[in-house]
Design a protein around this motif. Structure first.
Motif, short mmCIF file in Angstrom:
data_model
loop_
_atom_site.label_atom_id
_atom_site.label_comp_id
_atom_site.label_asym_id
_atom_site.label_seq_id
_atom_site.Cartn_x
_atom_site.Cartn_y
_atom_site.Cartn_z
N ARG A 375 49.18 -5.77 15.59
CA ARG A 375 50.08 -4.63 15.37
C ARG A 375 51.07 -4.62 16.52
NH1 ARG A 375 47.81 -0.12 16.19
NH2 ARG A 375 45.88 -0.90 17.11
N ALA A 376 52.32 -4.82 16.19
CA ALA A 376 53.36 -4.88 17.21
C ALA A 376 54.60 -4.17 16.71
CB ALA A 376 53.68 -6.32 17.57
N GLY A 377 55.45 -3.78 17.62
CA GLY A 377 56.68 -3.09 17.26
C GLY A 377 57.84 -3.58 18.09
N ALA A 378 59.06 -3.27 17.60
CA ALA A 378 60.27 -3.68 18.30
C ALA A 378 61.32 -2.59 18.14
CB ALA A 378 60.79 -5.00 17.75
N ALA A 379 62.19 -2.48 19.12
CA ALA A 379 63.28 -1.52 19.06
C ALA A 379 64.53 -2.15 19.65
CB ALA A 379 62.91 -0.25 19.82
N VAL A 380 65.69 -1.72 19.11
CA VAL A 380 66.97 -2.28 19.55
C VAL A 380 67.93 -1.14 19.87
CG1 VAL A 380 68.95 -3.71 18.91
CG2 VAL A 380 66.67 -4.34 18.10
N SER A 381 68.64 -1.30 20.99
CA SER A 381 69.67 -0.33 21.37
C SER A 381 70.90 -1.08 21.84
CB SER A 381 69.15 0.59 22.48
OG SER A 381 70.15 1.50 22.87
N PHE A 382 72.08 -0.58 21.47
CA PHE A 382 73.34 -1.25 21.82
C PHE A 382 74.19 -0.33 22.68
CE2 PHE A 382 77.84 -2.22 20.87
CZ PHE A 382 77.88 -3.55 21.25
N GLY A 383 74.81 -0.91 23.71
CA GLY A 383 75.67 -0.11 24.57
C GLY A 383 76.06 -0.89 25.81
N SER A 420 56.60 3.20 12.31
CA SER A 420 57.50 2.09 11.95
C SER A 420 57.15 0.85 12.76
CB SER A 420 58.95 2.50 12.19
OG SER A 420 59.14 2.92 13.54
N ILE A 421 57.77 -0.25 12.38
CA ILE A 421 57.59 -1.51 13.12
C ILE A 421 58.85 -1.86 13.91
CG2 ILE A 421 57.11 -3.99 12.91
CD1 ILE A 421 55.57 -3.40 10.37
N VAL A 422 60.01 -1.69 13.29
CA VAL A 422 61.28 -1.99 13.95
C VAL A 422 62.17 -0.76 13.85
CG1 VAL A 422 63.27 -3.52 14.04
CG2 VAL A 422 61.07 -4.43 13.30
N LEU A 423 62.66 -0.33 15.01
CA LEU A 423 63.40 0.93 15.07
C LEU A 423 64.69 0.73 15.87
CD1 LEU A 423 62.81 3.87 14.13
CD2 LEU A 423 61.95 4.33 16.42
N THR A 424 65.73 1.47 15.47
CA THR A 424 66.97 1.49 16.24
C THR A 424 67.57 2.89 16.08
OG1 THR A 424 69.06 0.37 16.67
CG2 THR A 424 68.42 0.62 14.37
N ASP A 425 68.80 3.07 16.56
CA ASP A 425 69.46 4.37 16.39
C ASP A 425 70.73 4.19 15.57
OD1 ASP A 425 71.34 3.29 18.16
OD2 ASP A 425 70.43 4.27 19.89
N ALA A 426 71.29 5.31 15.14
CA ALA A 426 72.45 5.28 14.23
C ALA A 426 73.66 4.62 14.90
CB ALA A 426 72.79 6.69 13.77
N ALA A 427 73.85 4.84 16.20
CA ALA A 427 75.00 4.25 16.89
C ALA A 427 74.90 2.73 16.91
CB ALA A 427 75.08 4.80 18.31
N LEU A 429 73.22 0.87 14.72
CA LEU A 429 73.42 0.40 13.35
C LEU A 429 74.90 0.39 12.98
CD1 LEU A 429 72.30 -0.47 10.62
CD2 LEU A 429 72.07 1.95 10.02
N GLU A 430 75.63 1.41 13.41
CA GLU A 430 77.06 1.46 13.11
C GLU A 430 77.80 0.30 13.78
OE1 GLU A 430 80.88 4.52 13.55
OE2 GLU A 430 78.91 5.09 14.32
N ALA A 431 77.46 0.04 15.06
CA ALA A 431 78.10 -1.08 15.75
C ALA A 431 77.76 -2.41 15.08
CB ALA A 431 77.67 -1.10 17.21
N ALA A 432 76.50 -2.55 14.66
CA ALA A 432 76.08 -3.79 14.01
C ALA A 432 76.77 -3.96 12.67
CB ALA A 432 74.57 -3.80 13.84
N SER A 433 76.97 -2.86 11.94
CA SER A 433 77.64 -2.92 10.64
C SER A 433 79.07 -3.40 10.80
CB SER A 433 77.61 -1.55 9.96
OG SER A 433 76.27 -1.13 9.73
N HIS A 434 79.75 -2.94 11.84
CA HIS A 434 81.12 -3.41 12.11
C HIS A 434 81.14 -4.89 12.48
CE1 HIS A 434 82.16 1.03 12.82
NE2 HIS A 434 82.92 0.62 11.82
#
Length: 463
Positions: A375-383, A420-427, A429-434
């Motif tokens: 059982r493992a998890g990951a998180a991503v943040s951009f800035g 959850s297993i993989v989590l990020t924030d809305a900001a 996700l928005e940057a990644a979508s662009h």
């Protein structure tokens, strides 16, 4: 952790080569205290140098043989001709030397014998001139063939070991002294010692000063080359040691980080960094500390190695670099070491791949002794983050600093509360979508409280 048979054989071969190098690589020129693996690489390079010397000698004897066979016989050379026999014997000896150099590392005594053969052959050919041309012994003192001695001396410099240059030069000087002594002490006949340079050039007279000049030049060239080689050998040892250290560095850091350290134009100091837009990923195993406490250390390390290897492969495939391993945690960055226009998208793509990797690792880790499902998890943040060197003069570390790093760590902890297993924030996700990321499968959970963060966060569950 098991060691693969292939690397084990390579390590054994390097160790054996280094032990042989204990004979061929004495503690001169900075060799004292050189690590075994560095000594192994030096020994391997010296073996290559000996093969090169052998091939050059073989090319020389073939060239002289061809030249001798094509050139007409010199006028007045009516005596016994030693040249064909000498060239044939030297050719056979050189072929044997080259062949043996490919079978094993040539011992020092054999190399010394080879030098003795070189110098003896040259002095013997020079001595034979007064027999071949039926002239007094002083005749050979004016032979230009002596110049080839400097070729033999220079040839030994290819090994970067001053001992063999010194031996060659010393034997050459002694050989010439012996030739001069023979010419002076035998029945003089038409020969005589003079101080007149014109008589020396135009008759069978001996000019002691001229012979001393030759000996001084031989010794001078030998000493200059030896000193240069001694200094060069120290630089070679430092270079090989630094090369080995740089290769090790690439195993501890991402290749881009290692290159930025080893290829820096200036000395790295703490406090220097670059501000960049980057994505930070934090990966962690659930309940690792509790489970690891019940397992043998060897099992824990084997599980960690396989897990980290798999995670590292995912991160590398998507252009990320591992900043550091935090026990069972992995801190990775995308676009921090070198700028990237797709850092956020790359990080989320890597995050989406991780659940499949975790599931696939379950049977492997169970076979290694892990008692539960992985059982493992990951998180991503951009800035914005600052990537650079921190620490003190005696202990530096390349790392990333910024709110994105702290946020990624807090989001990874939030995986437990969110289920959850993989989590990020809305900001992020928005940057990644662009940047081209397709977040169709993402689930938005707005206004969530995350421990360690002051304000509510719009979380995005990727898996």
């Amino acid at each position: 952790m098991t060691v693969e048979p292939g690397p084990a054989r390579d390590l054994t071969r390097q160790t054996d080569l280094a032990r042989q190098g204990d004979v061929a690589l004495p503690a001169t020129g900075g060799a004292a205290g050189v690590p075994l693996r560095v000594r192994a690489e030096i020994a391997a390079r010296e073996t290559e140098a000996e093969r090169l010397i052998g091939w050059v000698q073989l090319a020389m004897v073939l060239f002289f043989a061809a030249l001798y066979s094509l050139a007409p016989r010199a006028e007045g050379a009516d005596g016994f001709n030693f040249v064909p026999l000498a060239l044939a014997a030297y050719f056979l000896f050189t072929v044997l030397r080259v062949a043996l150099s490919y079978r094993f590392e040539l011992p020092v005594w054999y190399l010394v014998v080879s030098i003795v053969v070189d110098v003896t052959l040259l002095c013997g050919l020079i001595f034979s001139f007064h027999i071949q041309y039926a002239q007094p012994a002083t005749f050979y003192l004016k032979a230009p063939t002596l110049m080839y001695l400097f070729l033999f001396i220079a040839l030994r410099a290819l090994r970067f070991d001053p001992r063999f240059v010194l031996i060659t030069g010393t034997l050459g000087a002694l050989g010439w002294i012996a030739l001069v002594a023979y010419a002076v002490t035998r029945d003089m006949g038409e020969m005589y010692i003079t101080r007149n340079y014109v008589e020396y050039l135009t008759s069978n007279a001996i000019l002691i000063g001229a012979e001393l000049d030759k000996i001084i030049v031989i010794i001078g060239v030998t000493l200059c080359l030896s000193v240069a080689l001694y200094r060069g050998r120290r630089m070679l040892l430092d270079s090989v040691r630094d090369h080995a250290a740089a290769e090790d560095l690439r195993r501890f850091f991402a290749p881009e980080v290692a290159h930025s350290i080893t290829d820096a134009d200036e000395t790295l100091v703490a406090g220097r960094g670059s501000l960049r837009e980057a994505a930070v990923m934090m990966v962690d195993i659930r309940s690792f500390t509790r489970i690891a406490a019940t397992l043998p250390p060897a099992t824990v390390m084997a599980v960690l190695a396989r897990y980290q290897e798999a995670v590292l492969g995912v991160i590398a495939r998507h252009g990320g670099q591992v900043d550091k391993f935090l026990g069972d945690g992995v801190l990775a960055t995308f676009g921090a070491v070198s700028p990237s226009d797709t850092a956020a998208a790359d990080a989320l793509r890597a995050g989406l791949e991780l659940p499949r990797i975790f599931a696939g690792l379950g049977p492997e880790l169970a076979a290694l002794g892990w008692p539960e499902d992985l059982r493992a998890g990951a998180a991503v943040s951009f800035g914005p983050v600052t990537a650079g060197v921190v620490g003190a003069a005696g202990r530096l570390e390349f790392t990333v600093i910024g709110d994105a790093v702290n946020r990624a760590a807090k989001l990874e902890d939030a995986n437990k509360a969110q289920g959850s297993i993989v989590l990020t924030d809305a900001a992020t996700l928005e940057a990644a979508s662009h940047q081209g990321f397709d977040g169709a499968a993402a689930v938005l959970r707005p206004g969530q409280t995350v421990a360690g963060l002051a304000a509510p966060v719009d979380l995005v569950v990727l898996a």
